[in-house]
Write a protein that holds these residues in place. Structure first.
Motif, PDB file in Angstrom:
ATOM      1  N   ILE A   1      51.492  72.240  13.350  1.00 30.46           N
ATOM      2  CA  ILE A   1      52.142  72.009  11.506  1.00 30.46           C
ATOM      3  C   ILE A   1      51.214  73.181  10.758  1.00 30.46           C
ATOM      4  N   ILE A   2      51.982  74.247   9.873  1.00 26.48           N
ATOM      5  CA  ILE A   2      51.194  75.008   9.600  1.00 26.48           C
ATOM      6  C   ILE A   2      51.644  74.677   8.078  1.00 26.48           C
ATOM      7  N   ASP A   3      50.689  75.000   6.670  1.00 24.25           N
ATOM      8  CA  ASP A   3      51.165  73.998   5.731  1.00 24.25           C
ATOM      9  C   ASP A   3      50.215  74.544   4.949  1.00 24.25           C
TER      10      ASP A   3
ATOM     11  N   MET B   1      50.656  67.719   5.057  1.00 21.60           N
ATOM     12  CA  MET B   1      50.311  68.242   6.837  1.00 21.60           C
ATOM     13  C   MET B   1      49.843  68.002   8.043  1.00 21.60           C
ATOM     14  N   GLY B   2      48.804  66.425   6.385  1.00 20.90           N
ATOM     15  CA  GLY B   2      48.466  65.567   6.838  1.00 20.90           C
ATOM     16  C   GLY B   2      49.041  64.010   7.413  1.00 20.90           C
ATOM     17  N   LEU B   3      50.208  63.943   6.623  1.00 19.32           N
ATOM     18  CA  LEU B   3      51.068  62.749   6.895  1.00 19.32           C
ATOM     19  C   LEU B   3      51.439  63.130   7.980  1.00 19.32           C
ATOM     20  N   VAL B   4      52.049  64.662   8.283  1.00 19.55           N
ATOM     21  CA  VAL B   4      53.296  64.481   9.423  1.00 19.55           C
ATOM     22  C   VAL B   4      52.267  64.450  10.297  1.00 19.55           C
ATOM     23  N   ARG B   5      51.202  64.810  11.042  1.00 23.62           N
ATOM     24  CA  ARG B   5      50.183  64.682  11.597  1.00 23.62           C
ATOM     25  C   ARG B   5      50.216  62.962  12.258  1.00 23.62           C
ATOM     26  N   GLN B   6      49.639  62.288  11.078  1.00 22.37           N
ATOM     27  CA  GLN B   6      49.893  61.166  11.603  1.00 22.37           C
ATOM     28  C   GLN B   6      51.137  60.064  11.721  1.00 22.37           C
ATOM     29  N   TRP B   7      52.527  60.640  11.797  1.00 24.86           N
ATOM     30  CA  TRP B   7      53.729  60.291  11.972  1.00 24.86           C
ATOM     31  C   TRP B   7      53.466  60.727  13.532  1.00 24.86           C
TER      32      TRP B   7
ATOM     33  N   MET C   1      46.316  71.778  12.949  1.00 23.22           N
ATOM     34  CA  MET C   1      46.814  71.680  12.047  1.00 23.22           C
ATOM     35  C   MET C   1      46.468  73.316  11.237  1.00 23.22           C
ATOM     36  N   ALA C   2      47.048  74.062  10.738  1.00 25.69           N
ATOM     37  CA  ALA C   2      46.594  75.523  10.199  1.00 25.69           C
ATOM     38  C   ALA C   2      47.503  75.066   8.585  1.00 25.69           C
TER      39      ALA C   2
END
Length: 256
Positions: free
Chosen positions: A140-142, A148-154, A163-164
């Motif tokens: 994820i690049i944001d 970004m942290g929320l999407v990673r948890q999902w 993440m970047a």
């Protein structure tokens, strides 16, 4: 396939670490797995980083790991998409765990360590990679770290997620890693999503990685056509977890 090697980190090469290294290399269950001791320093860990598939940090009784080293490990684990096994007494490991990304800690063992159980866990880890059971990797690049942290948890329930915060950080990550899919923020300061995508396409090692754009815009009429940008498509940031997982699962399913 990840390197079939365990990096055994410790403040000193104790008798217990020597025993574990010998058991990993000599056990019938862990056939073919290499292991080696590495001192608990940034330079030594970095020097052996690319040759290891998983790390084990063996904490001595009462050991306090320097916070700078913990932050270094946390960053390296995220950027390198690697896993850590932590061994130590609960009172010693608890402060360390609070500073490490939870999805990068593969297993925690209390002391005294059950060597056979440890060997079994390490063997199962590498067997999963050998049999192709390892997860697809999503980057994820944001610039919005909260989103970004929320999407990673999902996503981490099914995928390996890194993440970047910018295109520059992403390309630093790509020096030692690759991804099966990129979720790229369309509107970022300094270097925009379309500019990052062009950079990805201009780079031989990243040009073939598929990209979904993420956008906070609810009206996509003003957003360029996905064919024009040579991306898979656009995902609105209002998308929910279930829908996002389905979109990604459908993509991987149709491209296997």
């Amino acid at each position: 396939m990840i390197p079939k090697c365990v990096m055994m980190i410790g403040s000193k090469e104790s008798f217990f670490i020597k025993v574990l290294v010998k058991k990993i290399q000599g056990s019938g269950e862990s056939s073919g797995i290499e292991a080696g001791y590495v001192p608990a320093s940034k330079a030594d860990i970095t020097a052996k980083w690319d040759k290891c598939g998983i790390l084990t940090y063996y904490m001595e009784s009462g050991e306090v790991i320097d916070e700078a080293l913990i932050r270094f490990l946390a960053k390296k684990l995220e950027e390198g998409n690697k896993q850590l096994i932590l061994v130590g007494e609960a009172a010693d490991t608890s402060p360390v765990l609070s500073q490490l990304p939870k999805d990068r800690v593969y297993k925690v063992f209390d002391r005294p360590l059950d060597n056979d159980e440890y060997i079994q866990v390490v063997t199962e880890f590498f067997n999963r990679d050998t049999t192709g059971e390892t997860r697809k990797s999503v980057l994820i690049i944001d610039d919005d770290t909260n989103y970004m942290g929320l999407v990673r948890q999902w996503l981490k329930v099914k995928y390996k997620v890194s993440m970047a915060c910018s295109g520059q950080q992403a390309f630093k990550w790509f020096e030692n890693n690759t991804a099966d899919l990129i979720l790229l923020d369309f509107e970022m300061p300094d270097v925009s999503g379309p500019q990052v995508l062009k950079m990805l396409h201009d780079n031989e090692s990243t040009r073939d990685i598929p990209v979904f754009f993420l956008t906070g815009r609810t009206d996509l009429a003003g957003v360029s056509d996905s064919n024009e940008l040579n991306c898979i498509g656009f995902l609105q940031k209002t998308i929910g977890q279930d829908e996002l997982l389905k979109v990604i699962a459908d993509f991987f399913g149709s491209n296997n």
